[in-house]
Design an enzyme around this catalytic site. Sequence first.
Site, PDB file in Angstrom:
ATOM      1  N   LYS A 231     -10.641  -7.778  12.159  1.00 28.66           N
ATOM      2  CA  LYS A 231      -9.298  -7.600  12.734  1.00 28.66           C
ATOM      3  C   LYS A 231      -9.190  -8.360  14.047  1.00 28.66           C
ATOM      4  O   LYS A 231      -8.952  -7.815  15.125  1.00 28.66           O
ATOM      5  CB  LYS A 231      -8.963  -6.131  12.926  1.00 28.66           C
ATOM      6  CG  LYS A 231      -8.911  -5.420  11.611  1.00 28.66           C
ATOM      7  CD  LYS A 231      -7.862  -4.383  11.497  1.00 28.66           C
ATOM      8  CE  LYS A 231      -7.865  -3.841  10.090  1.00 28.66           C
ATOM      9  NZ  LYS A 231      -9.197  -3.475   9.576  1.00 28.66           N
TER      10      LYS A 231
ATOM     11  N   SER B  59      -2.480   1.405   7.699  1.00 32.15           N
ATOM     12  CA  SER B  59      -2.410   2.535   6.775  1.00 32.15           C
ATOM     13  C   SER B  59      -2.402   3.898   7.455  1.00 32.15           C
ATOM     14  O   SER B  59      -2.079   4.895   6.819  1.00 32.15           O
ATOM     15  CB  SER B  59      -3.615   2.476   5.830  1.00 32.15           C
ATOM     16  OG  SER B  59      -4.825   2.463   6.576  1.00 32.15           O
TER      17      SER B  59
ATOM     18  N   PRO C 271      -5.173  -1.277   1.953  1.00 30.69           N
ATOM     19  CA  PRO C 271      -6.132  -0.205   2.207  1.00 30.69           C
ATOM     20  C   PRO C 271      -5.423   1.151   2.241  1.00 30.69           C
ATOM     21  O   PRO C 271      -4.194   1.218   2.350  1.00 30.69           O
ATOM     22  CB  PRO C 271      -6.667  -0.557   3.596  1.00 30.69           C
ATOM     23  CG  PRO C 271      -5.503  -1.224   4.261  1.00 30.69           C
ATOM     24  CD  PRO C 271      -4.660  -1.865   3.189  1.00 30.69           C
TER      25      PRO C 271
END
Length: 224
Positions: free
Chosen positions: A59, A114, A166
């Site tokens: 990330k 998520s 995800p």
Amino acid sequence: MALLVALDKPVEPGLAGLLCRVPGVAGVKVGLPAALRGGIGWARSVARECDGLRVVDFKLADISSVMASTVEPFLGHYDAFIAHSFVGVEGALDGLKSLLDSAGAKLVLVATMSHEGARDVYDPSLPLVERVVERVDPWGIVAPATRPGLVSRLRGRFPGKVILSPGVGAQGARPGAALCAGADYEIVGRSIMDTGDPVEAARLVAAAQERALASCGGGAVGGG
Ligand code: BMP
């Protein structure tokens, strides 16, 4: 082939290869905690074992020179790299995209996340994020299986992009929920890896995806 197994802890030699050979498993995603604890050599050995889609998920969210030096040890070993979109284009994602293009690697941008906290900043910023995605033109985007409505929105907005979702299993989404909303891959970590038999667990998740797709009328998935 719509299941990407998230390795967030180092795994024993051989296990990544076994997971990648499970029918329905498209590949693996190696996270920062696994790479930090296992090291670059371990991450490269995972990439050698798996002949599917190999994703590095750090990330990335920095200036381009720092993101470039972060990914460099993995170039030639992994196929795709995940970065945050909120850092913007100039001086950040532009340089990363050029580097990955020249190395024959793929960029994946996080569109939104998520977990519940994604509603604080990421979700309200989605129109801005979408503009970044348009300008950077990554290979793929990350969108949450926990909120399939956002997967559908992003699928409609970016018909040609690969969507990685995800949130299946430990975070509550059911296998196939994101695929039925238009995702290409579902990323699943703990509900496979934190079991006594990850290979069997991967088999079960892949089978559940197939059943969900059959009932929602989804076609072939795992685009690229
Ligand atoms: P798990 O199935 O154990 O919840 O793992 C989900 C994986 O997907 C983790 O590797 C996490 O870093 C990643 N992920 C996520 O959970 N939400 C996001 O919005 C983006 C992610 O990459």
